[in-house]
Design a protein around this motif. Sequence first.
Motif, short mmCIF file in Angstrom:
data_model
loop_
_atom_site.label_atom_id
_atom_site.label_comp_id
_atom_site.label_asym_id
_atom_site.label_seq_id
_atom_site.Cartn_x
_atom_site.Cartn_y
_atom_site.Cartn_z
N PRO A 159 32.62 42.12 35.99
CA PRO A 159 33.04 40.67 36.59
C PRO A 159 32.21 39.61 35.71
N VAL A 160 33.24 38.70 35.58
CA VAL A 160 32.64 37.25 34.78
C VAL A 160 31.79 36.61 35.74
N TYR A 161 30.97 35.79 35.15
CA TYR A 161 30.07 34.99 35.68
C TYR A 161 30.75 33.83 36.59
N LYS A 162 30.16 32.96 37.43
CA LYS A 162 30.89 31.94 38.07
C LYS A 162 31.03 30.78 37.15
N ASP A 163 30.10 30.64 36.28
CA ASP A 163 29.98 29.49 35.59
C ASP A 163 31.24 29.93 34.20
N THR A 164 31.60 31.06 33.93
CA THR A 164 32.67 31.53 33.19
C THR A 164 33.91 31.19 33.81
N GLU A 165 34.01 31.70 35.00
CA GLU A 165 35.32 31.62 35.69
C GLU A 165 35.37 29.89 35.84
N ALA A 166 34.49 29.15 35.87
CA ALA A 166 34.50 27.59 35.94
C ALA A 166 35.16 27.23 34.40
N ARG A 167 34.60 27.73 33.53
CA ARG A 167 35.26 27.06 32.16
C ARG A 167 36.43 27.66 31.94
N LEU A 168 36.93 28.85 32.23
CA LEU A 168 38.15 29.19 32.19
C LEU A 168 39.12 28.27 32.80
N LYS A 169 38.78 28.06 34.17
CA LYS A 169 39.52 27.09 34.80
C LYS A 169 39.69 25.81 34.14
N ARG A 170 38.73 25.12 33.81
CA ARG A 170 38.75 23.87 33.23
C ARG A 170 39.62 23.83 31.62
N LEU A 171 39.68 25.07 31.30
CA LEU A 171 40.40 25.17 29.84
C LEU A 171 41.79 25.71 30.28
N GLY A 172 42.28 25.86 31.58
CA GLY A 172 43.54 26.29 32.00
C GLY A 172 43.92 27.72 31.50
N LEU A 173 42.90 28.70 31.57
CA LEU A 173 43.05 29.96 30.93
C LEU A 173 42.66 31.04 32.20
N PHE A 174 43.22 32.15 31.90
CA PHE A 174 43.11 33.34 32.90
C PHE A 174 42.67 34.53 32.25
N ILE A 175 41.95 35.25 32.76
CA ILE A 175 41.50 36.65 32.15
C ILE A 175 41.88 37.85 32.77
N THR A 176 42.12 38.86 31.91
CA THR A 176 42.37 40.16 32.92
C THR A 176 42.03 41.39 31.70
N TYR A 177 42.11 42.50 32.01
CA TYR A 177 41.91 43.69 31.31
C TYR A 177 42.66 44.80 31.45
N HIS A 178 42.62 45.66 30.62
CA HIS A 178 42.94 47.16 30.75
C HIS A 178 42.03 48.11 30.53
N LYS A 179 41.82 48.99 31.13
CA LYS A 179 40.70 50.26 30.96
C LYS A 179 41.40 51.71 31.32
N VAL A 180 40.87 52.69 30.30
CA VAL A 180 41.32 53.82 30.51
C VAL A 180 40.19 54.64 31.34
N SER A 181 40.56 55.71 31.76
CA SER A 181 39.44 56.57 32.71
C SER A 181 38.87 57.50 31.83
N VAL A 182 39.61 58.16 30.83
CA VAL A 182 38.97 59.13 29.83
C VAL A 182 39.32 58.64 28.30
N VAL A 183 38.35 58.62 27.78
CA VAL A 183 38.36 58.31 26.33
C VAL A 183 38.60 59.49 25.38
N ARG A 184 39.65 59.73 24.74
CA ARG A 184 39.79 60.77 23.89
C ARG A 184 39.88 60.43 22.30
N GLY A 185 41.11 60.81 21.77
CA GLY A 185 41.07 60.31 20.22
C GLY A 185 42.26 59.67 20.08
N ILE A 186 43.44 60.01 19.25
CA ILE A 186 44.70 59.34 18.96
C ILE A 186 45.45 59.26 20.14
#
Length: 348
Positions: free
Chosen positions: A160-187
């Motif tokens: 999770p991002v900090y509240k001050d980071t959320e505020a900076r994103l909002k002031r810049l007009g930006l949104f943040i998201t991510y993807h994450k895999v449950s298992v890290v393998r190879g290729i």
Amino acid sequence: MSIPSLFGLFVREALERKWHLVEAKCGAHGAQTLLAHSLNAMSVTYSVGKVLGWSEDKLRLAVASRAVHDIAKKRWKCGKERPPKGMNEEEEKEAREILRHLGLSEEEISVAISLAQKDETFGNIKDFMAGAKHEAIAPDVLDLAMLGDRLASMKDPSEPVYKDTEARLKRLGLFITYHKVSVVRGISTYLLHRALIELYQQKGFAPVLFFSSGVVYVGKKEAPRLTREEVLRSLEETLTSFLREKKRELGRAAIGVVSQKAIKAPEYVFVDEDVAKALWNLLTKQKSVADPSVKDNDLSAKGFGSYLGDELTLGEREAAIKFYKGMKYLLTYFNNLLKSAKEDFGVK
């Protein structure tokens, strides 16, 4: 000087100053050296700035400031005391020298130093005094610089991002998201990451931070919700593209050993026309076994050696046998190739 050129110059400076041996972030997870963290912060700042559509002139000083924003960590005992925030005189002198080597003018250096100082939250009166003496910075540039540092400090894409980071994103007009895999393998994990990155980019989100388990993205609109069908389609396209990039390797993988099966994996050839061309190009260059072994029975009365004259030395007899066996294997190979063309590819 272009922004990308700053990265190489900074790495050289940091290595000379042994920043790769200084801890900037410590702990069991997410530990970073001063070189790694500074470089990450520069990279994230640059990537987010490109999402904002800023000019290189406006973005350049924000990126350069990330090179020296944590220089005070050189005197920090990681895990044993609160990290220092402001630079002392000696550190500021070194920071100016580094920025000078990055190609900044004296005026630009002063702005970058101010930005490096003002983005930190002052922890005591010394830190406050160190930062207060510097000139004011444009609020949006300050937000971007601080955002680059905050994101580069993340230990996991789902953190999770900090509240001050959320505020900076909002002031810049930006949104943040991510993807994450449950298992890290190879290729397979690499291809999944690549497919998801492509999908998010199509939806207007740029990758700005990379982990082995996932990616953090920034965009100018609400984060999209990906459907299962979209992910599967992107994964299929990514896999096909990857295979096409490896057409020569696929062609080589489809070819069998000279003395065994001619086409060991005909399914590879059907990826696309380029793979088929690569296969046949390699086949035309196929050679006999370079150094076939000579066994005792080859030299006996029952072997090929029985056809050779007695006047030949042992070395000459072995050389002749190797030539014969190599040609035999090659003829067998092409016979199998014709058979494979008929059975696997329908050639009549």
